[in-house]
Design a protein around this motif. Structure first.
Motif, PDB file in Angstrom:
ATOM      1  N   VAL A 134      -2.286  11.415   1.192  1.00 25.17           N
ATOM      2  CA  VAL A 134      -2.168  10.285   2.121  1.00 25.17           C
ATOM      3  C   VAL A 134      -0.715  10.240   2.589  1.00 25.17           C
ATOM      4  O   VAL A 134       0.193   9.925   1.814  1.00 25.17           O
ATOM      5  CB  VAL A 134      -2.577   8.962   1.443  1.00 25.17           C
ATOM      6  CG1 VAL A 134      -2.424   7.798   2.409  1.00 25.17           C
ATOM      7  CG2 VAL A 134      -4.014   9.062   0.929  1.00 25.17           C
TER       8      VAL A 134
ATOM      9  N   TRP B 201       0.854  -1.170   0.000  1.00 28.10           N
ATOM     10  CA  TRP B 201       0.000   0.000   0.000  1.00 28.10           C
ATOM     11  C   TRP B 201       0.906   1.240   0.000  1.00 28.10           C
ATOM     12  O   TRP B 201       1.820   1.348   0.811  1.00 28.10           O
ATOM     13  CB  TRP B 201      -0.914   0.015   1.220  1.00 28.10           C
ATOM     14  CG  TRP B 201      -1.938  -1.075   1.197  1.00 28.10           C
ATOM     15  CD1 TRP B 201      -1.844  -2.316   1.758  1.00 28.10           C
ATOM     16  CD2 TRP B 201      -3.222  -1.012   0.575  1.00 28.10           C
ATOM     17  NE1 TRP B 201      -2.977  -3.045   1.526  1.00 28.10           N
ATOM     18  CE2 TRP B 201      -3.851  -2.269   0.798  1.00 28.10           C
ATOM     19  CE3 TRP B 201      -3.912  -0.036  -0.156  1.00 28.10           C
ATOM     20  CZ2 TRP B 201      -5.122  -2.560   0.322  1.00 28.10           C
ATOM     21  CZ3 TRP B 201      -5.189  -0.323  -0.629  1.00 28.10           C
ATOM     22  CH2 TRP B 201      -5.781  -1.580  -0.384  1.00 28.10           C
TER      23      TRP B 201
ATOM     24  N   THR C 139      -4.254  11.286   6.829  1.00 27.02           N
ATOM     25  CA  THR C 139      -4.409  12.220   5.705  1.00 27.02           C
ATOM     26  C   THR C 139      -4.447  13.660   6.209  1.00 27.02           C
ATOM     27  O   THR C 139      -4.377  13.935   7.412  1.00 27.02           O
ATOM     28  CB  THR C 139      -5.703  11.932   4.935  1.00 27.02           C
ATOM     29  OG1 THR C 139      -6.826  12.388   5.696  1.00 27.02           O
ATOM     30  CG2 THR C 139      -5.840  10.451   4.640  1.00 27.02           C
TER      31      THR C 139
ATOM     32  N   LEU D 250      -5.182   5.005   7.351  1.00 25.07           N
ATOM     33  CA  LEU D 250      -4.568   6.064   6.563  1.00 25.07           C
ATOM     34  C   LEU D 250      -4.567   7.368   7.346  1.00 25.07           C
ATOM     35  O   LEU D 250      -5.597   7.786   7.891  1.00 25.07           O
ATOM     36  CB  LEU D 250      -5.329   6.295   5.242  1.00 25.07           C
ATOM     37  CG  LEU D 250      -5.602   5.084   4.344  1.00 25.07           C
ATOM     38  CD1 LEU D 250      -6.318   5.539   3.081  1.00 25.07           C
ATOM     39  CD2 LEU D 250      -4.302   4.375   3.998  1.00 25.07           C
TER      40      LEU D 250
ATOM     41  N   ASN E  42      -5.833   2.235  -7.692  1.00 23.11           N
ATOM     42  CA  ASN E  42      -5.767   3.531  -7.043  1.00 23.11           C
ATOM     43  C   ASN E  42      -7.069   3.825  -6.307  1.00 23.11           C
ATOM     44  O   ASN E  42      -8.162   3.549  -6.802  1.00 23.11           O
ATOM     45  CB  ASN E  42      -5.519   4.639  -8.075  1.00 23.11           C
ATOM     46  CG  ASN E  42      -5.430   6.011  -7.438  1.00 23.11           C
ATOM     47  OD1 ASN E  42      -6.364   6.791  -7.484  1.00 23.11           O
ATOM     48  ND2 ASN E  42      -4.276   6.301  -6.832  1.00 23.11           N
TER      49      ASN E  42
ATOM     50  N   LEU F 237      -4.202   6.838  -2.836  1.00 21.29           N
ATOM     51  CA  LEU F 237      -3.554   5.627  -2.349  1.00 21.29           C
ATOM     52  C   LEU F 237      -3.457   4.622  -3.478  1.00 21.29           C
ATOM     53  O   LEU F 237      -4.438   4.355  -4.179  1.00 21.29           O
ATOM     54  CB  LEU F 237      -4.370   5.034  -1.188  1.00 21.29           C
ATOM     55  CG  LEU F 237      -3.874   3.724  -0.589  1.00 21.29           C
ATOM     56  CD1 LEU F 237      -2.601   3.939   0.221  1.00 21.29           C
ATOM     57  CD2 LEU F 237      -4.970   3.104   0.299  1.00 21.29           C
TER      58      LEU F 237
ATOM     59  N   VAL G 137       0.450   5.230   6.081  1.00 20.62           N
ATOM     60  CA  VAL G 137      -0.275   4.007   5.731  1.00 20.62           C
ATOM     61  C   VAL G 137       0.210   2.889   6.649  1.00 20.62           C
ATOM     62  O   VAL G 137       1.404   2.581   6.668  1.00 20.62           O
ATOM     63  CB  VAL G 137      -0.046   3.611   4.262  1.00 20.62           C
ATOM     64  CG1 VAL G 137      -0.844   2.356   3.930  1.00 20.62           C
ATOM     65  CG2 VAL G 137      -0.397   4.751   3.326  1.00 20.62           C
TER      66      VAL G 137
ATOM     67  N   HIS H  37      -2.446   0.604  -4.537  1.00 21.13           N
ATOM     68  CA  HIS H  37      -2.264  -0.755  -4.039  1.00 21.13           C
ATOM     69  C   HIS H  37      -1.576  -1.565  -5.127  1.00 21.13           C
ATOM     70  O   HIS H  37      -2.112  -1.709  -6.240  1.00 21.13           O
ATOM     71  CB  HIS H  37      -3.618  -1.383  -3.683  1.00 21.13           C
ATOM     72  CG  HIS H  37      -3.478  -2.746  -3.074  1.00 21.13           C
ATOM     73  ND1 HIS H  37      -4.399  -3.759  -3.321  1.00 21.13           N
ATOM     74  CD2 HIS H  37      -2.537  -3.274  -2.257  1.00 21.13           C
ATOM     75  CE1 HIS H  37      -4.026  -4.844  -2.651  1.00 21.13           C
ATOM     76  NE2 HIS H  37      -2.889  -4.571  -2.004  1.00 21.13           N
TER      77      HIS H  37
ATOM     78  N   GLY I 163       1.085   5.440  -0.071  1.00 18.79           N
ATOM     79  CA  GLY I 163       0.441   6.736   0.097  1.00 18.79           C
ATOM     80  C   GLY I 163       1.116   7.772  -0.776  1.00 18.79           C
ATOM     81  O   GLY I 163       2.345   7.885  -0.818  1.00 18.79           O
TER      82      GLY I 163
END
Length: 1013
Positions: free
Chosen positions: A381, A351, A396, A394, A369, A359, A384, A361, A353
Motif C-alpha cells: 500500500v 491510516w 497499491t 488506497l 491491520n 494497511l 492512502v 489503522h 500504508g
C-alpha cells in the motif's frame, strides 16, 4: 475483531504497553564513547565540567578532557604532577579549580593550564585516595578518603583533627555543601552540619534506628539530599522536607547522587543502572535495555546545556539527551517498519500504508491491520487518502482500492485496476487525481466518473510520483526521470534541467498561497518555482542531502525536509537571503542522535508524511515513523565558549608550551623566521550536538573576510610574510546561536635579518644611493658621450678640413703643375729632351695624385673603421711603396686580427705616422730591407717597423738639445718629421718609441691602447 490479522484479542493492550515503555525510553537518546573513540580506558569513575566548558573524565588510565568530539589525555607520562593514573574522583570548586583525586594519596589541582600536586595525609594504608570532595565559601576543600578520614585543605595546608571533628561516627562516608555553602557530613551513624569549626549532628540513630548515610548531594532549592537507610530524602531547616520513598533497586550500592536543573534526582547504582526521580514521584529506570552500555554506573552529572552524563564501569562514557523525535514502528505496535504513506482521518485516527504488510489503522491506542482478507490483492500500500466524504482510497501495486464497511474494493475500469498507483491527490473540488506508471496520463476521478488527462509531450511510459494544486488552480505533476509538468488553462508546460532543475526525478511538491511551488527532487536537491523562474539549492549550497523525500511546513511557516541524510529545517527567509548574497544556507539538521529511527526517509509516493491536526510532523523512514512536535523542541540558547587549543608550526607544537591553553590572553606568540606551515587547532564547547557546531575563522593581516570552516576544527596557513597577525575564530551551536566574540590569538612572524625594518631602510638607502650614483654615472656618461660626440664632430670637421686641405694642396697643386707642364710640352720652343722630362714629371705627379686620392677614399669609408682593415691597407701600401724604391719588405702579421673598431681619426693618424716613417726610410736610411711586424697584446696594439739602414744617434732624436743645426742637417732623419709623428700618436692616445744606432739601422714602434679583448 475479525479484521485484525495478528493477535486479535490483546493487540491493543500490547500496543498501549509498548507505547508506554517507548515514551519512557524515547525520552532520552543515549550516545556512548568508549576506547575506540579515544577514551583512555573503559571505566569512567568521575565526571566534572569546568567553567570553560570542557568535560573532564576520571578513568583508571589517566585524566581525559573532552570537547564533545575528541579526548585529550593527561597522565603520569605527560604531567609530572600526576603520579598515579588511576583517577578516582573529580571536583570543581567555587573558584573553578579542578581537583583530581588519584590512588596512593595523589591529589592534584588544575587551574589556568597548570597542575599542582598535593599529598593527601593518610592512615598508612597503600590505597589512600580521595573518595569525595566538597568546598566551603572560604575556599577550603573538604576531603573524605577511602580510609574514612575527613581532612580540610586550606591555603595549601591540610588540617587533620585529633577527635574526628566531634562526629559520633568513626566512618565519614559522604560530604557535600548545600546551595548556601553549608558543609554536611554523613557517617555510619549520623547526618552532621559544620558550625563554628566543628560538626554537629542534626539527625542520627537517636532519631531513627540504624540510621546511616550512603551519599549526599546538593539540592538547588536548598537543603541536602540524603541517600541512607534505603531511602531518598531531603533534609532542610532541621527536618525532612521531601521523601522520594524507598530505593527502587535492591542491593546495588549508590555510587552517584545528583539533582539536575529541572530538580529531578538522579541515582547511579553499581549493578542496577540509572534512576531518575521526578518531583511528582515518577521513577524512570534506565538500563542496558534502554541503550546504556552497562548497568554498573559509577557517576552521574549534568552539563550546563542540560545533557545528562554517566560514567560506566567498563562501559565508557554515556550522554543522555532528551529525544526530539518519537519513533513509531514495530516496537511500538505497527505491523511493519516499512511505512510508505499515511493520512489523518477526520476522527483523528491515522491510516498507515505499509510496504508488504498491508494497511494499519491507529485509533485510540489500538492498531488494526487490513490485508488480503479484507479485499486487498497484495500488501503493498503506497498511497492512502481519505476524501471529503470519508471514503478511504488506497493506491497499491495492483491499482486503486476504496473502503466499504471495513472492506476494500478494487476499481475494474481498465485505468485504475491492474496499474500501479503511486500517488493520490485530493483537490479543492473534491476530485481525486491518480499518478500511475506507463499510461502517459494522470487519471481524474469525480464521484463514479474517471477521466484520463493526457499530458502533452509525455511518453506512454510516464511515471507520475506526486501531484499538487496551486492557489491559481494549476496542477503540478512530478515524474520519475521526466521532469515537472504544469497543467495550466488547457495547456501543458514542461520543466527540466535546462529550466533550472538539477534532477528530473520529482518526489515531493508543495504549493504556497503566494504562488510559490517547492520542488523536492531525487538527487537534485530542493528547487523553487516563483514568477516563472526556477531556483535550485543542493548540498553545495548547504543542504543536508540532495534526495528530498518530503516537504512539510510547521505552524511557524518553516519548511521541514525529509531526506536520505536525515530531517532538516529551513526558514524561507534563509532561502531568500541565500539567493541575494550567495551564502550557504543555515539548516537545522536532525539525525539518529535526536531520536530518528533511521536517517533514511522513505519517498517517491504520495502522500508521504503529513502534519497532523495537533501540529506534529510525521516522516516515514525505512525503520518506522519519525514524529516531531516543532513547538516542543528545546532551543539551545547557550552561547558556546570558543577556545584556541594549540598552534602547530611545521608539525611541532609552539603554543601553549604546557600543552594546555591557559585562560586569559596569552599575549603575542612569536614564530621564528623561515617556518613553512602554521596549523591552528580550536574548538567550541557545546556538548549537546558537538558535530553540528560550525566555525568561522579569519587571520587578520592576511584575510579581510571570514572563512566558513563548517565542522572543521583546524585550519592551516603556509608561508606567512613577516608581520603581526590576529587569528580570530567564532562558532555557533546546533541551533545557530553564534559566539561572535570568539577567541583571538595574536602571532608575530619574525623576519630574517634581511627582512627587518632597519635592513630594509639600509637597503633602501643603499638602493637610493646606488640609484643616485647610477643616475650620476648615467648623466656623466651621457655628458661624456656628448663631449665625445662634440669632439667627434669636431674631429670630423677637422678631418674634413684636412681632407679639403689635402685635396686643395696635393690634388690642386699637383693638377696645376700638370697643367703647366702640359702647356710647356706643347710649346715649340721647348727642346725635345726637356719635353720628355716634363712628360715623365706629369706621369709621376699623376701617379702620386692617384695614390693620394686612394688614401682619401680609404680614410673616408666607414667600413674601414676596424683594426683588421687598417693593418691590411697599410701593409699593402708599405709593400707597394717600398717596391718602387727597390727596398725589400718583410711582413710579420698575426694569423687572425681581433674585431676592434678604429675611428677614422685614429686610422688617419696611424697611417700618416707609418707613411712618414716609410718616407724617411726611403729618403734617408739607404736601407735595402724593411721588417714590418704587428703584435696584438691583451690591451694594446703594436706596429713595429725596422730597417737595416744607416741609423742615427739617439741623442740627436727629437726633444734632444745636443748637436747643432749643421749637424742635424747632415743626419739621415728629419727631426721635424719625428716631432709630428709623436704629436699625432699622442693625440690618439698612443706612444712612439725609437731605437736607432748609427750604421746598424732604426726601429720605430707605434703603440696604441685597445679595449679588453
Amino acid at each position: 475483531m475479525s479484521v485484525c490479522q495478528k493477535w486479535p484479542i490483546c493487540r491493543w493492550l500490547i500496543f498501549i504497553f509498548l507505547m508506554q515503555i517507548a515514551s519512557a525510553r524515547a525520552s532520552y537518546e543515549v550516545d556512548v564513547w568508549q576506547i575506540g573513540e579515544g577514551l583512555p580506558q573503559g571505566t569512567v569513575t568521575s565526571i566534572a565540567q569546568t567553567g570553560d566548558g570542557y568535560l573532564w573524565l576520571g578513568t583508571q588510565n589517566g585524566l581525559a578532557r573532552f570537547d564533545g568530539v575528541s579526548f585529550k589525555v593527561f597522565n603520569e607520562n605527560n604531567v609530572p604532577a600526576i603520579k598515579n593514573n588511576r583517577i578516582v574522583q573529580l571536583f570543581v570548586d567555587r573558584a573553578d579549580r579542578l581537583w583530581i583525586g588519584a590512588e596512593q594519596g595523589n591529589l592534584v589541582c588544575y587551574q589556568n593550564g597548570l597542575f599542582t600536586a598535593y599529598e593527601t595525609p593518610g592512615k598508612g594504608t597503600s590505597f589512600n585516595y580521595a573518595r569525595v570532595f566538597c568546598d566551603d565559601p572560604e575556599g577550603g576543600l573538604w576531603v573524605i578518603s577511602c580510609e574514612w578520614q575527613l581532612t580540610h585543605l586550606k591555603n595549601g595546608v591540610f588540617q587533620i583533627p585529633s577527635a574526628d571533628w566531634h562526629l559520633s561516627g568513626v566512618r565519614p562516608d559522604a560530604v557535600a555543601s548545600d546551595q548556601s555553602g553549608q558543609v554536611w557530613v554523613g557517617t555510619e551513624k549520623e547526618l552532621a552540619r559544620l558550625q563554628n569549626g566543628t560538626f554537629q549532628t542534626v539527625y542520627g540513630q537517636t532519631n531513627e534506628e540504624n540510621f546511616q548515610v550512603e551519599f549526599l548531594a546538593k539540592s538547588r532549592t536548598g537543603g541536602i539530599w540524603v541517600a541512607g537507610n534505603k531511602q531518598l530524602r531531603k533534609f532542610e531547616s532541621g527536618h525532612w522536607t521531601a521523601n522520594l520513598g524507598s530505593y527502587a533497586w535492591t542491593n546495588s550500592p549508590v555510587y552517584g547522587l545528583y539533582e539536575d536543573s529541572l530538580n529531578r534526582l538522579w541515582v547511579a547504582t553499581l549493578g542496577d543502572g540509572l534512576f531518575r526521580y521526578d518531583a511528582d514521584g515518577t521513577v524512570l529506570h534506565l538500563t542496558t535495555k534502554d541503550g546504556l552500555p552497562s548497568d554498573f554506573v559509577r557517576c552521574v552529572t549534568e552539563d550546563r546545556e542540560g545533557n545528562i552524563w554517566a560514567g560506566m564501569e567498563g562501559g565508557g562514557l554515556c550522554r543522555l539527551k532528551p529525544a526530539i523525535f518519537q519513533t513509531l514502528g514495530v516496537r511500538q505496535g505497527l505491523s511493519s517498519d516499512q511505512v510508505m504513506s499515511m493520512c489523518e482521518a477526520s476522527d483523528g485516527s491515522f491510516w498507515i500504508g505499509l510496504n508488504g504488510a498491508g494497511l494499519d489503522h491507529l485509533s485510540n491506542g489500538q492498531v488494526t491491520n487490513y490485508g488480503t482478507g479484507q479485499g486487498l490483492l497484495n500488501g503493498h500500500v503506497w498511497s492512502v487518502v481519505q476524501d471529503q466524504q470519508g471514503t478511504l482510497w488506497l493506491g497499491t501495486w495492483d491499482g486503486l482500492f476504496k473502503s466499504e464497511q471495513n472492506h476494500f474494493t478494487g476499481l475494474s475500469d481498465g485505468l485504475t485496476i491492474g496499474w500501479e498507483v503511486l500517488a493520490i491527490y485530493s483537490d479543492s473540488q473534491s476530485n481525486l487525481w491518480l499518478g500511475q506508471q506507463s499510461i502517459g496520463a494522470v487519471t481524474k476521478l469525480h464521484g463514479s466518473e474517471h477521466t484520463p488527462v493526457m499530458i502533452a509531450g509525455a511518453s506512454s511510459s510516464l511515471d507520475v510520483r506526486v501531484i499538487v494544486q496551486d492557489h491559481a488552480g494549476n496542477f503540478w505533476i512530478g515524474t520519475e526521470n521526466d521532469g515537472l509538468y504544469c497543467l495550466q488553462n488547457g495547456r501543458c508546460l514542461h520543466f527540466d534541467r535546462k529550466d533550472g532543475l538539477a534532477s528530473e526525478s520529482i518526489w515531493s511538491l508543495r504549493a504556497d498561497d503566494d504562488g510559490t511551488v517547492w520542488i523536492g527532487t531525487c538527487g537534485g536537491g530542493l528547487s523553487r518555482w516563483r514568477n516563472g523562474k526556477i531556483t535550485t539549492w543542493t548540498a553545495k549550497n548547504g543542504l543536508v542531502n540532495d534526495v528530498i523525500c518530503q516537504i512539510l511546513e510547521d505552524r511557524a511557516g518553516n519548511l521541514w525536509l525529509g531526506s536520505y541524510g536525515g530531517i532538516f529545517q529551513i526558514s524561507r527567509h534563509n532561502l531568500d537571503a541565500s539567493v541575494n548574497n550567495s551564502n550557504l544556507i543555515e539548516c537545522v539538521s536532525y539525525n539518529k542522535s535526536d531520536g530518528l529511527p533511521s536517517t533514511e526517509c522513505a519517498g517517491g509516493f504520495q502522500p508521504s508524511g503529513c502534519r497532523s491536526a495537533d501540529g506534529r510532523l510525521w516522516f516515514p523512514t525505512v525503520k518506522g515513523f519519525a514524529i516531531v512536535d516543532p513547538e516542543k523542541i528545546p532551543h539551545n540558547s547557550l552561547v558556546p565558549p570558543v577556545v584556541i587549543e594549540s598552534l602547530m608550526v611545521d608539525k611541532t607544537m609552539l603554543w601553549p608550551k604546557s600543552g594546555l591553553a591557559e585562560s586569559g590572553s596569552p599575549g603575542t606568540v612569536e614564530i621564528p623566521p623561515g617556518r613553512q606551515r602554521l596549523e591552528f587547532q580550536y574548538t567550541a564547547l557545546s556538548l549537546t550536538a558537538p558535530k553540528k557546531v560550525r566555525f568561522k575563522c579569519k587571520l587578520e593581516g592576511l584575510e579581510n573576510h571570514w572563512q566558513d570552516m563548517g565542522e572543521n576544527r583546524s585550519v592551516e596557513y603556509s608561508r606567512l610574510p613577516p608581520g603581526t597577525y590576529h587569528f580570530d575564530v567564532i562558532a555557533c551551536n546546533n541551533d545557530g546561536v553564534w559566539n561572535n566574540a570568539g577567541a583571538i590569538l595574536t602571532i608575530k612572524v619574525l623576519p630574517y635579518f634581511w627582512q627587518t625594518r632597519w635592513f630594509m631602510a639600509l637597503a633602501i638607502l643603499t638602493i637610493l644611493g646606488s640609484v643616485a650614483g647610477s643616475v650620476r654615472y648615467v648623466v656623466k656618461q651621457k655628458l661624456q658621450r656628448r663631449i665625445e660626440h662634440v669632439e667627434r664632430e669636431r674631429a670630423i670637421e677637422a678631418e674634413r678640413s684636412r681632407i679639403a686641405n689635402d685635396i686643395h694642396d696635393d690634388l690642386g697643386s699637383g693638377l696645376t703643375e700638370i697643367v703647366i707642364l702640359s702647356e710647356l710640352a706643347q710649346s715649340a720652343e721647348i727642346p725635345t729632351d726637356d719635353i720628355q722630362a716634363d712628360v715623365r714629371k706629369i706621369t709621376s705627379k699623376a701617379r702620386a695624385l692617384t695614390q693620394s686620392l686612394d688614401e682619401i677614399v680609404w680614410a673616408m669609408n666607414l667600413q674601414n673603421d676596424t683594426l683588421d682593415s687598417f693593418v691590411t691597407y697599410t701593409c699593402n701600401f708599405a709593400q707597394e711603396y717600398l717596391q718602387l724604391a727597390k727596398i725589400r719588405c718583410r711582413l710579420d702579421l698575426p694569423a687572425q686580427l681581433p674585431n676592434v673598431p678604429l675611428t677614422a681619426d685614429i686610422r688617419h693618424n696611424l697611417f700618416m705616422v707609418l707613411k712618414e716613417t716609410l718616407n724617411n726610410i726611403v729618403k734617408h736610411a739607404h736601407a735595402s730591407e724593411v721588417w714590418i711586424q704587428v703584435t696584438i697584446e691583451p690591451k694594446r696594439f703594436i706596429l713595429s717597423m725596422r730597417d737595416n739602414g744607416s741609423g742615427f744617434p739617439l741623442e740627436l732624436a727629437p726633444d734632444s738639445q745636443a748637436g747643432s743645426e749643421a749637424q742635424n742637417a747632415n743626419l739621415n732623419v728629419g727631426k721635424d718629421g719625428l716631432v709630428n709623428m709623436r704629436k699625432r700618436l699622442k693625440n690618439i692616445g698612443g706612444q712612439l718609441s725609437i731605437q736607432s744606432r748609427q750604421n746598424l739601422g732604426t726601429q720605430i714602434e707605434l703603440t696604441l691602447p685597445l679595449p679588453d679583448l
